[in-house]
Design an enzyme around this catalytic site. Structure first.
Site, PDB file in Angstrom:
ATOM      1  N   SER A 296       3.053  -5.662 -54.423  1.00 45.84           N
ATOM      2  CA  SER A 296       3.004  -6.715 -53.403  1.00 45.84           C
ATOM      3  C   SER A 296       3.059  -8.135 -53.979  1.00 45.84           C
ATOM      4  O   SER A 296       2.419  -9.055 -53.454  1.00 45.84           O
ATOM      5  CB  SER A 296       1.763  -6.553 -52.506  1.00 45.84           C
ATOM      6  OG  SER A 296       1.836  -5.326 -51.798  1.00 45.84           O
TER       7      SER A 296
ATOM      8  N   HIS B 253       7.324   5.468 -63.047  1.00 50.70           N
ATOM      9  CA  HIS B 253       6.900   4.758 -61.831  1.00 50.70           C
ATOM     10  C   HIS B 253       6.070   5.708 -60.969  1.00 50.70           C
ATOM     11  O   HIS B 253       6.338   6.908 -60.924  1.00 50.70           O
ATOM     12  CB  HIS B 253       8.129   4.251 -61.059  1.00 50.70           C
ATOM     13  CG  HIS B 253       7.749   3.293 -59.970  1.00 50.70           C
ATOM     14  ND1 HIS B 253       7.238   3.712 -58.760  1.00 50.70           N
ATOM     15  CD2 HIS B 253       7.766   1.941 -59.929  1.00 50.70           C
ATOM     16  CE1 HIS B 253       6.966   2.648 -58.021  1.00 50.70           C
ATOM     17  NE2 HIS B 253       7.272   1.558 -58.700  1.00 50.70           N
TER      18      HIS B 253
ATOM     19  N   GLY C 234       8.954  -5.128 -56.210  1.00 52.83           N
ATOM     20  CA  GLY C 234       9.726  -4.205 -55.388  1.00 52.83           C
ATOM     21  C   GLY C 234      10.404  -4.941 -54.245  1.00 52.83           C
ATOM     22  O   GLY C 234      11.422  -5.612 -54.421  1.00 52.83           O
ATOM     23  N   GLY C 235       9.811  -4.836 -53.066  1.00 51.03           N
ATOM     24  CA  GLY C 235      10.424  -5.366 -51.842  1.00 51.03           C
ATOM     25  C   GLY C 235      10.935  -6.793 -51.947  1.00 51.03           C
ATOM     26  O   GLY C 235      12.039  -7.110 -51.471  1.00 51.03           O
TER      27      GLY C 235
ATOM     28  N   TRP D 274      14.638  -2.252 -57.409  1.00 51.77           N
ATOM     29  CA  TRP D 274      15.224  -2.090 -56.063  1.00 51.77           C
ATOM     30  C   TRP D 274      14.940  -0.731 -55.441  1.00 51.77           C
ATOM     31  O   TRP D 274      15.249  -0.489 -54.294  1.00 51.77           O
ATOM     32  CB  TRP D 274      16.739  -2.354 -56.127  1.00 51.77           C
ATOM     33  CG  TRP D 274      17.061  -3.818 -55.978  1.00 51.77           C
ATOM     34  CD1 TRP D 274      16.263  -4.870 -56.307  1.00 51.77           C
ATOM     35  CD2 TRP D 274      18.252  -4.386 -55.436  1.00 51.77           C
ATOM     36  NE1 TRP D 274      16.879  -6.056 -56.005  1.00 51.77           N
ATOM     37  CE2 TRP D 274      18.108  -5.780 -55.476  1.00 51.77           C
ATOM     38  CE3 TRP D 274      19.450  -3.851 -54.941  1.00 51.77           C
ATOM     39  CZ2 TRP D 274      19.093  -6.656 -55.015  1.00 51.77           C
ATOM     40  CZ3 TRP D 274      20.436  -4.716 -54.486  1.00 51.77           C
ATOM     41  CH2 TRP D 274      20.252  -6.106 -54.513  1.00 51.77           C
ATOM     42  N   LYS D 275      14.408   0.197 -56.243  1.00 49.57           N
ATOM     43  CA  LYS D 275      14.110   1.544 -55.730  1.00 49.57           C
ATOM     44  C   LYS D 275      15.365   2.128 -55.065  1.00 49.57           C
ATOM     45  O   LYS D 275      16.467   1.811 -55.498  1.00 49.57           O
ATOM     46  CB  LYS D 275      12.904   1.489 -54.794  1.00 49.57           C
ATOM     47  CG  LYS D 275      11.715   0.736 -55.432  1.00 49.57           C
ATOM     48  CD  LYS D 275      10.438   0.841 -54.677  1.00 49.57           C
ATOM     49  CE  LYS D 275       9.341   0.112 -55.440  1.00 49.57           C
ATOM     50  NZ  LYS D 275       8.030   0.215 -54.839  1.00 49.57           N
TER      51      LYS D 275
ATOM     52  N   GLY E 239       3.839  -2.012 -51.934  1.00 47.35           N
ATOM     53  CA  GLY E 239       4.413  -2.031 -50.588  1.00 47.35           C
ATOM     54  C   GLY E 239       3.397  -2.183 -49.471  1.00 47.35           C
ATOM     55  O   GLY E 239       3.734  -2.023 -48.298  1.00 47.35           O
TER      56      GLY E 239
ATOM     57  N   GLU F 256       6.087   6.294 -57.970  1.00 46.21           N
ATOM     58  CA  GLU F 256       6.858   7.049 -56.973  1.00 46.21           C
ATOM     59  C   GLU F 256       7.527   8.260 -57.613  1.00 46.21           C
ATOM     60  O   GLU F 256       7.709   9.285 -56.956  1.00 46.21           O
ATOM     61  CB  GLU F 256       7.862   6.107 -56.284  1.00 46.21           C
ATOM     62  CG  GLU F 256       7.130   5.158 -55.328  1.00 46.21           C
ATOM     63  CD  GLU F 256       7.763   3.795 -55.162  1.00 46.21           C
ATOM     64  OE1 GLU F 256       8.939   3.620 -55.539  1.00 46.21           O
ATOM     65  OE2 GLU F 256       7.075   2.895 -54.636  1.00 46.21           O
TER      66      GLU F 256
HETATM   67  P1  13P Z   1       6.308  -3.893 -54.002  1.00 47.86           P
HETATM   68  O1  13P Z   1       6.551  -5.204 -54.707  1.00 47.86           O
HETATM   69  O2  13P Z   1       7.256  -3.638 -52.867  1.00 47.86           O
HETATM   70  O3  13P Z   1       4.868  -3.736 -53.635  1.00 47.86           O
HETATM   71  O4  13P Z   1       6.627  -2.733 -55.070  1.00 47.86           O
HETATM   72  C1  13P Z   1       6.100  -2.800 -56.341  1.00 47.86           C
HETATM   73  C2  13P Z   1       6.744  -1.762 -57.178  1.00 47.86           C
HETATM   74  O5  13P Z   1       6.519  -0.574 -57.002  1.00 47.86           O
HETATM   75  C3  13P Z   1       7.668  -2.212 -58.230  1.00 47.86           C
HETATM   76  O6  13P Z   1       7.975  -1.187 -59.111  1.00 47.86           O
END
Ligand code: 13P
Length: 252
Positions: A213, A98, A234-235, A12-13, A174, A100
């Protein structure tokens, strides 16, 4: 090829207020009624939600994870959370390294390895993330980068039980972009070979997730690639409908 039970994990970041727990409740209710027989399911919400959702998760069979941890058990580290604190909430896993965090907090492979070791110390599964940037891909360095990241961020003592690898090309996160099926097959195949070389049978059995993605519309195709043992999402993990749509890739 080893028989590996896939894992679909949602990251979920920095998203999710208390109001978002309704989405988790929806996922939990659906999975309780109609369990995902083909894959384990996990959500890694922000730290603030871990305690509050642990019981719902336990009742539904969903696993709970966190997104990062400090290397120490406790101490003077303002703002940090230890693996032991994460385990204390009922969570059983933690994402480390990660892209990020590597980018926002300049985390290097060595620290990622220390975090994985710390996660094991607390009894957590470490989900170790690796992946190349757009620039590295353009220079055809993908396999080199991924190999170096595994060599340096995977500590000695890794097993298929205590570790999951997540291959997430940074440029695919993303962006709506995904590598070709052939590229994913090549990278995951190289990761498998390296893991088997280092860890023998444990490396053959270790889960290698794809992330970047992943959506309900592409999950089935991506999840059927050789050596893709699930997804880190992620999203599309923020909404119950989307996340359940991805899990459906393992229902038939
Ligand atoms: P997305 O699915 O939003 O591209 O993000 C992937 C992600 O970084 C999961 O850790």
């Amino acid at each position: 090829m080893a028989d590996i039970r896939p894992l679909v994990a949602g990251n979920w970041k920095m998203n999710g207020l208390r109001s978002a727990v309704a989405e988790l409740d929806k996922m939990a209710a659906t999975l309780k009624e109609n369990p995902s027989k083909g894959a384990d399911v996990m959500i890694c919400p922000p730290f603030t939600l871990l305690m509050g959702v642990a019981k719902t998760f336990a009742d539904s069979g969903m696993q709970l994870g966190a997104q990062d941890c400090h290397v120490n058990v406790s101490g003077a580290h303002t703002g940090d959370i230890s693996p032991e604190m994460i385990a204390d909430t009922g969570a059983t896993a933690v994402i480390v390294g990660h892209s990020e965090r590597r980018e926002d907090h300049a985390e290097k492979d060595k620290l990622v390895a220390q975090k994985a070791l710390a996660a094991w110390r607390a009894g957590l599964t470490a989900i170790i993330c690796i992946g190349e940037t757009e620039g590295q891909k353009r220079l055809d360095l993908t396999l080199k980068v991924v190999e170096r990241q595994i060599k340096n961020s995977l500590p000695e003592g890794a097993t298929a039980e205590n570790t999951v690898i997540a291959y997430e090309p940074v440029w695919a996160i993303g962006s709506g972009l995904v590598p070709t099926v052939q590229d994913i097959k090549d990278v995951h195949g190289a990761i498998r070979k390296q893991l088997a070389g280092i860890l023998g049978g444990e490396g053959e059995k270790m889960r290698i997730l794809y992330g970047g993605s992943v959506k309900p519309s592409n999950a089935k195709e991506l999840m059927s690639v050789d050596n893709v043992d699930g997804a880190l999402v992620g999203g599309a993990s923020l909404k119950a409908e989307d996340f359940l749509g991805i899990i459906d890739a393992y229902r038939s």
